[in-house]
Design a protein around this motif. Sequence first.
Motif, mmCIF file in Angstrom:
data_model
loop_
_atom_site.group_PDB
_atom_site.id
_atom_site.type_symbol
_atom_site.label_atom_id
_atom_site.label_comp_id
_atom_site.label_asym_id
_atom_site.label_seq_id
_atom_site.Cartn_x
_atom_site.Cartn_y
_atom_site.Cartn_z
ATOM 1 N N ARG B 179 0.889 -1.162 0.000
ATOM 2 C CA ARG B 179 0.000 0.000 0.000
ATOM 3 C C ARG B 179 0.925 1.210 0.000
ATOM 4 O O ARG B 179 1.663 1.436 0.966
ATOM 5 C CB ARG B 179 -0.883 -0.030 1.243
ATOM 6 N N LEU B 180 0.935 1.930 -1.110
ATOM 7 C CA LEU B 180 1.957 2.947 -1.340
ATOM 8 C C LEU B 180 1.408 4.335 -1.084
ATOM 9 O O LEU B 180 0.490 4.790 -1.783
ATOM 10 C CB LEU B 180 2.461 2.838 -2.783
ATOM 11 N N GLU B 181 1.951 5.004 -0.078
ATOM 12 C CA GLU B 181 1.410 6.338 0.219
ATOM 13 C C GLU B 181 1.855 7.324 -0.856
ATOM 14 O O GLU B 181 3.008 7.366 -1.258
ATOM 15 C CB GLU B 181 1.785 6.815 1.625
ATOM 16 N N LEU B 182 0.880 8.094 -1.315
ATOM 17 C CA LEU B 182 1.093 9.044 -2.417
ATOM 18 C C LEU B 182 0.598 10.407 -1.956
ATOM 19 O O LEU B 182 -0.520 10.540 -1.456
ATOM 20 C CB LEU B 182 0.302 8.559 -3.642
ATOM 21 N N ILE B 183 1.455 11.390 -2.111
ATOM 22 C CA ILE B 183 1.072 12.758 -1.739
ATOM 23 C C ILE B 183 0.671 13.476 -3.019
ATOM 24 O O ILE B 183 1.453 13.566 -3.959
ATOM 25 C CB ILE B 183 2.222 13.487 -1.008
ATOM 26 N N LEU B 184 -0.562 13.970 -3.060
ATOM 27 C CA LEU B 184 -1.063 14.622 -4.267
ATOM 28 C C LEU B 184 -0.222 15.854 -4.570
ATOM 29 O O LEU B 184 0.184 16.578 -3.673
ATOM 30 C CB LEU B 184 -2.520 15.032 -4.083
ATOM 31 N N GLY B 185 0.019 16.075 -5.866
ATOM 32 C CA GLY B 185 0.806 17.222 -6.278
ATOM 33 C C GLY B 185 -0.062 18.322 -6.842
ATOM 34 O O GLY B 185 -1.296 18.208 -6.908
ATOM 35 N N ALA B 186 0.590 19.391 -7.285
ATOM 36 C CA ALA B 186 -0.120 20.592 -7.726
ATOM 37 C C ALA B 186 -0.924 20.352 -8.998
ATOM 38 O O ALA B 186 -1.849 21.114 -9.294
ATOM 39 C CB ALA B 186 0.884 21.722 -7.948
ATOM 40 N N GLN B 187 -0.589 19.305 -9.769
ATOM 41 C CA GLN B 187 -1.316 19.057 -11.016
ATOM 42 C C GLN B 187 -2.467 18.075 -10.832
ATOM 43 O O GLN B 187 -3.152 17.729 -11.799
ATOM 44 C CB GLN B 187 -0.348 18.519 -12.078
ATOM 45 N N ALA B 188 -2.688 17.619 -9.590
ATOM 46 C CA ALA B 188 -3.718 16.603 -9.352
ATOM 47 C C ALA B 188 -5.079 17.072 -9.860
ATOM 48 O O ALA B 188 -5.868 16.284 -10.379
ATOM 49 C CB ALA B 188 -3.786 16.258 -7.870
ATOM 50 N N GLY B 189 -5.328 18.379 -9.721
ATOM 51 C CA GLY B 189 -6.615 18.926 -10.145
ATOM 52 C C GLY B 189 -6.852 18.842 -11.639
ATOM 53 O O GLY B 189 -7.984 19.004 -12.097
#
Lengths: 234, 305
Positions: B179-189
């Motif tokens: 289960r890989l933790e992913l931090i959303l970035g500025a382009q996620a939107g």
Amino acid sequence: MNLRVELAAIDCLTLRLFDAIDEANVPWLLAAAERLRATFGTALVDLVPSYTTLMLHYDLAQLDDTQARALCQQALSGLTPALAERGREVSLPVWYHPSVGPDLEPLARQRGLAVDELIALHSGRAYSVFALGFAPGFGFMGLVDPRLASPRLATPRKAVAAGSVGIAERQTAIYPAVSPGGWNLVGRSPTRLFDPALEGFSLLRPGDRVRFVPIERDQFLRLGGDATPMEAQP
Amino acid sequence: MTALIVEKAGPQASVQDGGRSGVRHLGLTQGGALDWLAQHWANWMLGNDLNAAVVEITLGGLHLECQGEGWLALAGADLGATLDGQPLEVWRPFKVALGQRLRFASPRLGARAYLALPGGVQAPLLAGSCATVQREGVGGLDGQGSALRVGDRLAWIDEPAAVRAVPAARIPDLLSPARLELILGAQAGGFTGQSLFDAFNRPWTVDARSDRMGLRLTGEPLRYSGPGLISEGIPLGAVQVPPDGQPIILLNDRQTIGGYPRLGALSPLAVARLAQCLPGETVQLWPQVAYAAQQRHRQAAVKAG
């Protein structure tokens, strides 16, 4: 300049200074990089400048996100562009010839230019190094005259010779080592761009100003160039 | 001087350390051990600097002959390692004697094993690191980016500063599904709402087209409808989504800048876990906020000394 600080990873911030590629960005990015290096000191792991941004990688053992953002604001408040020192001036000799630049003639034909005109346009201005990437020492430079702008090859070549000078859209670059590549090749430089024995490893740095100087085959060979022809077809 | 001699190189075994820093603006990549946590533990067992150079063994196949005696340590994947045919336990130091044969077979759990030598593997440094980057032709025993080859010598001179096993409670869990933790970035939107849902609610399969530059995941394609991007610096673990919608997780040997949209970035812990996944394995992406991921990172970090 309108600074936005974005999260890129848990230990990386993207500092977005501009929205479009412009040579006028370069002195601002240079100045910002210098201030950030001084402000972060040993907490800075790496700083990667590109056309409109700087990516800052900091040491999580020394700083957290809040502290890193505060340091960015502190480093960049009241920033002025690096006016005096617009990078170094670098001259790179280039042998413009179809045998080492297989796209030289097709490109000239396609743009309605004589080969000599194309060479004069390409070597007639100084280019800014926007960023290094793709491979060690590979500098993305621009902007070339709009009359030379041309898209990348539909099928990249599997092996582009070291020293090959390419054009893609309004950018130009030299391949420091043999690699796959899709840029339009117009010539070859005998100058080594990346060498672990070189002070600082890479001849080019972001912010440098580069001029291409046309040379003939014998001078190319004297300077240590490898004249092995490139195949025209990818 | 004591050494290990390579008798058979296997698919991919290379010298890796903590990687290069301060040179990415020259286009030189980071490099270094993909599972940095296992690398740190391997070094910790012998009292080495945590970032000292180790051998990263991918998928096994490496055969070594011991010339001399001494303590070594093994962390990361269980690649069926044996010493003169006797199975070796991972996460423990072990003693070797002259003429013994250390062999890595094939993956039993995980994909990459890390072998530490007292004082670390000795190799020429470029920008303070001997991390092997084949694509760039830098690092490794020859300084030219070569992976280990038959006849290579891995020498060490030091007595280990310590000999200790990794405490059972600290051994990373490679058995549970990743289960890989992913931090959303500025382009996620810029991704469609459906794609943001799919990214975290559908399984992803590790693709065989993966290497130290990037690891490809296949699954329900992710759609990006945001503006085009100008190339910029890309962090370790960046989840890059090319037009085919199949994400590529950028690893240590990635290109330094790139212009594909990114969903965000995996945490370094998630990158370490992903480095132990074999092609065909299923992984889950887990949205996480940076603060929590930083806390987890600090808790998992190996303390020197």
